[in-house]
Design an enzyme around this catalytic site. Structure first.
Site, PDB file in Angstrom:
ATOM      1  N   SER A   1       1.175  -1.054  -0.014  1.00  0.00           N
ATOM      2  CA  SER A   1       0.068   0.098  -0.082  1.00  0.00           C
ATOM      3  C   SER A   1       0.747   1.565   0.168  1.00  0.00           C
ATOM      4  CB  SER A   1      -1.146   0.436   1.069  1.00  0.00           C
ATOM      5  OG  SER A   1      -0.055  -0.012   2.376  1.00  0.00           O
TER       6      SER A   1
ATOM      7  N   ASP B   1      -1.132  -1.099  -4.158  1.00  0.00           N
ATOM      8  CA  ASP B   1      -1.882  -1.678  -3.733  1.00  0.00           C
ATOM      9  C   ASP B   1      -3.044  -0.476  -3.413  1.00  0.00           C
ATOM     10  OD1 ASP B   1      -3.801  -3.192  -2.590  1.00  0.00           O
ATOM     11  OD2 ASP B   1      -3.573  -3.581  -1.164  1.00  0.00           O
TER      12      ASP B   1
ATOM     13  N   ASP C   1      -6.690   2.994  -7.643  1.00  0.00           N
ATOM     14  CA  ASP C   1      -8.205   2.687  -7.239  1.00  0.00           C
ATOM     15  C   ASP C   1      -8.699   3.808  -6.988  1.00  0.00           C
ATOM     16  OD1 ASP C   1     -10.350   2.824  -5.936  1.00  0.00           O
ATOM     17  OD2 ASP C   1      -9.466   2.081  -3.605  1.00  0.00           O
TER      18      ASP C   1
ATOM     19  N   HIS D   1     -12.279  -4.765   3.662  1.00  0.00           N
ATOM     20  CA  HIS D   1     -10.866  -4.644   4.531  1.00  0.00           C
ATOM     21  C   HIS D   1     -10.785  -4.946   6.010  1.00  0.00           C
ATOM     22  CE1 HIS D   1      -9.470  -2.133   0.954  1.00  0.00           C
ATOM     23  NE2 HIS D   1      -8.696  -3.580   0.504  1.00  0.00           N
ATOM     24  N   GLY D   2     -10.275  -5.936   6.752  1.00  0.00           N
ATOM     25  CA  GLY D   2      -9.961  -6.189   7.928  1.00  0.00           C
ATOM     26  C   GLY D   2     -11.218  -6.721   8.222  1.00  0.00           C
TER      27      GLY D   2
ATOM     28  N   GLY E   1      -9.631  -8.186   0.918  1.00  0.00           N
ATOM     29  CA  GLY E   1     -10.529  -8.107   2.219  1.00  0.00           C
ATOM     30  C   GLY E   1     -10.755  -9.567   2.470  1.00  0.00           C
ATOM     31  N   GLY E   2      -9.923 -10.097   1.861  1.00  0.00           N
ATOM     32  CA  GLY E   2      -9.596 -12.128   1.573  1.00  0.00           C
ATOM     33  C   GLY E   2      -9.728 -12.367   2.959  1.00  0.00           C
TER      34      GLY E   2
ATOM     35  N   ASN F   1      -6.983 -11.360  -1.882  1.00  0.00           N
ATOM     36  CA  ASN F   1      -5.827  -9.908  -1.717  1.00  0.00           C
ATOM     37  C   ASN F   1      -5.753 -10.089   0.162  1.00  0.00           C
ATOM     38  OD1 ASN F   1      -5.067  -9.094  -3.813  1.00  0.00           O
ATOM     39  ND2 ASN F   1      -6.154  -6.547  -2.886  1.00  0.00           N
TER      40      ASN F   1
HETATM   41  P1  13P Z   1      -7.780  -7.763   3.747  1.00  0.00           P
HETATM   42  O1  13P Z   1      -6.867  -7.047   4.725  1.00  0.00           O
HETATM   43  O2  13P Z   1      -9.222  -7.552   5.250  1.00  0.00           O
HETATM   44  O3  13P Z   1      -7.078  -9.036   4.381  1.00  0.00           O
HETATM   45  O4  13P Z   1      -7.870  -7.022   2.781  1.00  0.00           O
HETATM   46  C1  13P Z   1      -6.570  -6.978   2.626  1.00  0.00           C
HETATM   47  C2  13P Z   1      -6.908  -6.173   1.302  1.00  0.00           C
HETATM   48  O5  13P Z   1      -7.248  -6.107   0.376  1.00  0.00           O
HETATM   49  C3  13P Z   1      -5.893  -5.629   0.104  1.00  0.00           C
HETATM   50  O6  13P Z   1      -5.931  -5.079  -0.706  1.00  0.00           O
END
Ligand code: 13P
Length: 287
Positions: free
Chosen positions: A49, A84, A106, A179-180, A208-209, A229
């Site tokens: 990022s 990212d 983005d 995310h998170g 947001g994996g 991700n």
């Molecule tokens: P997480 O922090 O939820 O795994 O998401 C990561 C992400 O999507 C990075 O772009």
């Protein structure tokens, strides 16, 4: 072996598996991820990022570190250094000029016309550098490095327009992921994934994996997600290891204050998360 993400994502889409983007924060993170990818013969994407790049000393420092480790560890699998959530053309250009092999622009907060316009500009510059480009439509919920957003599903029209007009290599079409941490079960748009994957013919990217159950991840991959991700789960695994070390007073034992000792457990924890994701994504032996 540094590479852009074009071939790895195309192959993943065709083969119905996914490549993990694992976000890095420092040398330990990078080394852990590269070692697991190599052990499993899996292509890998190192996510950086803008905030993490700044933390590590800037884009040049990141490229220098990854290139050095790639060589020292004799990594043979394809490794992409991926920006990212690049926030502007200028930021993506600076990363590409420093040697990033893959870029996300983005523009999800912009109007679709403006998003397409800048994505196109990024794609044109990326072509001159042999860099792959990920576009985003709709918004991923949650917070990442100070970037806060509510979930907004991408529409079919936005996806087909950006695919055709800007021609990125992959598309982060937001379909309910955050995310998170998720509050409750993730509500992912599997039907839309299938529809958008077919309509755009692009590998889709699932942000947001972390925190998505493995059966849902597998379902998403079958619906067209070719890049997933993961950041939060690795961070939590690391921090849990640090807590255990301190809670057990290991730092009070002989030379227990040596950071190499402190970080041993946290690094093993991170590696276990990356290995588990590679297993779920079925990217082992695909390098
Ligand atoms: P997480 O922090 O939820 O795994 O998401 C990561 C992400 O999507 C990075 O772009």
């Amino acid at each position: 072996m540094l590479a852009n993400a074009k071939k790895m994502l195309k192959d993943a889409k065709n083969g119905k598996y996914a490549i993990g983007q694992f976000n890095i924060n420092n040398l330990e993170w990078t080394k852990a991820i590269l070692e697991v990818a190599e052990e499993n013969k899996s292509p890998v994407i190192l996510g950086v990022s803008e905030g993490a790049a700044k933390y590590m000393g800037g884009y040049d420092a990141v490229v220098g570190m990854v290139t050095g480790l790639d060589k020292a560890l004799k990594i043979t699998v394809p490794v992409a250094i991926h920006l990212d959530h690049g926030s502007s053309f200028e930021s993506t250009k600076a990363a590409m000029d420093a040697g990033f092999t893959s870029i996300m622009f983005d523009g999800s907060e912009l109007s679709i016309d403006e998003n397409i316009k800048i994505t196109k500009q990024v794609v044109e510059y990326a072509k001159t550098k042999n860099v792959s480009v990920e576009a985003e439509v709709g918004t991923v919920g949650g917070e990442e490095d100070g970037v806060v957003g509510g979930v907004r599903y991408a529409s079919l029209d936005e996806c087909t327009r950006i695919a055709k007009e800007a021609q990125p290599d992959s598309l982060a079409a937001s379909l309910g992921s955050v995310h998170g941490h998720y509050s409750g079960e993730p509500k992912l748009g599997f039907k839309e994934m299938e529809e958008y994957s077919r309509a755009t013919d692009l590998p889709l990217v699932l942000h947001g994996g972390s925190g998505i159950p493995s059966d849902m991840l597998k379902k998403a991959i079958h619906a067209g997600e070719a890049k997933i991700n993961v950041n939060t789960e690795i961070q939590e695994a690391f921090t849990k290891g640090v807590r255990e070390y301190i809670d057990n007073n290991k730092d009070k034992e002989e030379k227990g204050y040596d950071p190499r000792k402190v970080l041993k457990g946290p690094i093993a924890n991170m590696k276990a998360v990356v290995k588990a994701k590679i297993d779920i994504f079925e990217s082992a032996n695909k390098a």
